[in-house]
Design a protein around this motif. Structure first.
Motif, PDB file in Angstrom:
ATOM      1  N   LEU A  77       0.838  -1.221  -0.084  1.00  0.00           N
ATOM      2  CA  LEU A  77      -0.124   0.017  -0.082  1.00  0.00           C
ATOM      3  C   LEU A  77       0.894   1.119   0.211  1.00  0.00           C
ATOM      4  O   LEU A  77       1.807   1.196   0.731  1.00  0.00           O
ATOM      5  CB  LEU A  77      -0.814   0.149   1.243  1.00  0.00           C
ATOM      6  N   LEU A  78       0.409   2.148  -0.922  1.00  0.00           N
ATOM      7  CA  LEU A  78       0.984   3.474  -0.920  1.00  0.00           C
ATOM      8  C   LEU A  78       0.213   4.659  -0.371  1.00  0.00           C
ATOM      9  O   LEU A  78       0.574   5.577   0.584  1.00  0.00           O
ATOM     10  CB  LEU A  78       1.308   3.926  -2.299  1.00  0.00           C
ATOM     11  N   VAL A 111      -3.990  -6.634   6.427  1.00  0.00           N
ATOM     12  CA  VAL A 111      -4.767  -5.532   6.312  1.00  0.00           C
ATOM     13  C   VAL A 111      -4.427  -4.919   7.811  1.00  0.00           C
ATOM     14  O   VAL A 111      -4.993  -5.570   8.817  1.00  0.00           O
ATOM     15  CB  VAL A 111      -6.271  -5.868   6.235  1.00  0.00           C
ATOM     16  N   GLN A 112      -4.468  -3.512   7.832  1.00  0.00           N
ATOM     17  CA  GLN A 112      -4.624  -2.712   8.944  1.00  0.00           C
ATOM     18  C   GLN A 112      -5.610  -1.323   8.699  1.00  0.00           C
ATOM     19  O   GLN A 112      -5.117  -0.493   7.945  1.00  0.00           O
ATOM     20  CB  GLN A 112      -3.200  -2.276   9.474  1.00  0.00           C
ATOM     21  N   ASP A 158      -2.518   0.243   6.326  1.00  0.00           N
ATOM     22  CA  ASP A 158      -1.303  -0.351   5.912  1.00  0.00           C
ATOM     23  C   ASP A 158      -2.213  -1.849   5.161  1.00  0.00           C
ATOM     24  O   ASP A 158      -3.169  -2.102   5.551  1.00  0.00           O
ATOM     25  CB  ASP A 158      -0.413  -0.863   6.875  1.00  0.00           C
ATOM     26  N   PHE A 159      -1.628  -2.289   4.091  1.00  0.00           N
ATOM     27  CA  PHE A 159      -1.904  -3.313   3.332  1.00  0.00           C
ATOM     28  C   PHE A 159      -0.912  -3.894   2.489  1.00  0.00           C
ATOM     29  O   PHE A 159      -0.219  -3.084   1.770  1.00  0.00           O
ATOM     30  CB  PHE A 159      -3.248  -2.861   2.465  1.00  0.00           C
ATOM     31  N   SER A 160      -0.896  -5.243   2.501  1.00  0.00           N
ATOM     32  CA  SER A 160       0.404  -5.696   1.691  1.00  0.00           C
ATOM     33  C   SER A 160       0.186  -7.164   1.834  1.00  0.00           C
ATOM     34  O   SER A 160      -0.730  -7.985   2.445  1.00  0.00           O
ATOM     35  CB  SER A 160       1.967  -5.545   2.451  1.00  0.00           C
ATOM     36  N   GLY A 161       0.590  -7.949   0.540  1.00  0.00           N
ATOM     37  CA  GLY A 161       0.331  -9.131   0.313  1.00  0.00           C
ATOM     38  C   GLY A 161       1.295  -9.872  -0.734  1.00  0.00           C
ATOM     39  O   GLY A 161       1.843  -9.165  -1.512  1.00  0.00           O
TER      40      GLY A 161
END
Length: 312
Positions: free
Chosen positions: A146-147, A212-213, A154-157
């Motif tokens: 995530l930007l 995910v946050q 926040d988000f990533s995967g």
């Protein structure tokens, strides 16, 4: 867009529903999970689970499913810049795609912004997400980070795309998290070589893991509603991918079958004698690796012999 406001009666019903939490013997809440079909041999194999969240994240999810297309084509669907909103219902539209880096050898980095959709029962909403997407075609990996987002802090995967075989089932389904040694890696490499020469099953095993946050944490027990929303999202993504795979296969069937370069079926038919002999030698390689460590050198010698025979 934030969470949709609901009447007090509806919120009370939700609290009553999610208040009946399942707990383990020690009193801790058990993980939510979803499975449309837990048998990997099923054409609709799909499992989704909520795992121990990564540090700094509210929830981490993992989905593993079978897709009836070769890995190369699955990778193309996931990285295509042409109307992804027509494939994935969780994407309303793509605002822009900005290429950042391309090494010309399968590794790319792209900044992407899209409008996403979420739904939970009668409630739904949308949110903006800007991500940095890093892809490696040779390894079948797509990472995203995530930007900027209107809903998430926040988000990533990461997507992992592998041929559907015993190796990928062991790594993603049967023994997830295991540290694999050289023998397993070598055997997997040989399997991939066979698939490249003789053609594999034409199916893929895909794994999507994301953390995910949210920007605003709901109080208990409404936090469980947010977990259900993320569970629904990741489940729908895999289902949409399978639906697109069925559409692609139907389209290829109408045009007269697979073409060269599609990634399914043998790209070139080897002579029967060579094929049978190569298969026999590969099987001998696998038995040596599985039975004793010092068999690796013999396996490499066998591999070299097969290469010489193929050239001759």
């Amino acid at each position: 867009m934030g969470l949709v406001q609901a009447p007090c009666a509806v919120l009370t019903a939700i609290k009553r529903r999610i208040g009946r939490r399942s707990t383990s013997d020690d009193g801790h809440e058990t993980s939510l999970s979803y499975s449309s079909e837990s048998d990997p041999s099923s054409p609709h194999f799909l499992t989704v689970s909520i795992e121990q969240p990564l540090k700094g994240f509210f929830v981490t999810l993992k989905a593993v499913g079978k897709v009836d297309l070769p890995p190369r084509q699955v990778f193309d669907i996931l990285t295509s810049s042409e109307n992804p909103s027509e494939v994935f219902k969780s994407i309303k539209r793509v605002n822009y795609r900005k290429p950042i880096r391309d090494d010309g050898n399968g590794k790319k980095q792209t900044e992407v912004e899209h409008v996403g959709l979420w739904r939970f029962g009668p409630f739904k909403g949308e949110f903006i997400v800007r991500m940095m997407v890093t892809q490696d075609r040779n390894k079948g990996r797509i990472k995203f980070k995530l930007l900027k987002s209107s809903l998430m802090r926040d988000f990533s995967g990461e997507w992992c795309i592998e041929p559907f075989d015993e190796d990928s089932l062991d790594e993603m389904v049967r023994y997830p998290g295991r540290q694999w040694g050289f023998g397993h890696s070598f055997k997997k490499a040989m399997h991939r070589f066979e698939e490249g020469v003789f053609g594999g099953s034409g199916k893929s095993l895909v794994q999507l893991r994301q953390s995910v946050q949210p920007k605003f944490m709901p109080p208990p027990p409404l936090d469980r509603v947010l977990k259900q929303i993320t569970l629904w999202q990741i489940k729908c993504i895999i289902r949409d991918l399978n639906a697109e795979a069925e559409r692609v296969k139907a389209q290829k069937s109408r045009r007269g079958g697979w073409r060269v370069g599609d990634g399914a079926g043998p790209p070139a038919i080897a002579p029967a004698a060579f094929r049978d002999e190569a298969m026999r030698r590969w099987q001998a390689v696998f038995r040596r690796i599985g039975g004793q460590d010092h068999g690796v050198s013999d396996a490499l010698e066998t591999l070299e012999m097969t290469g010489r025979d193929r050239i001759e």
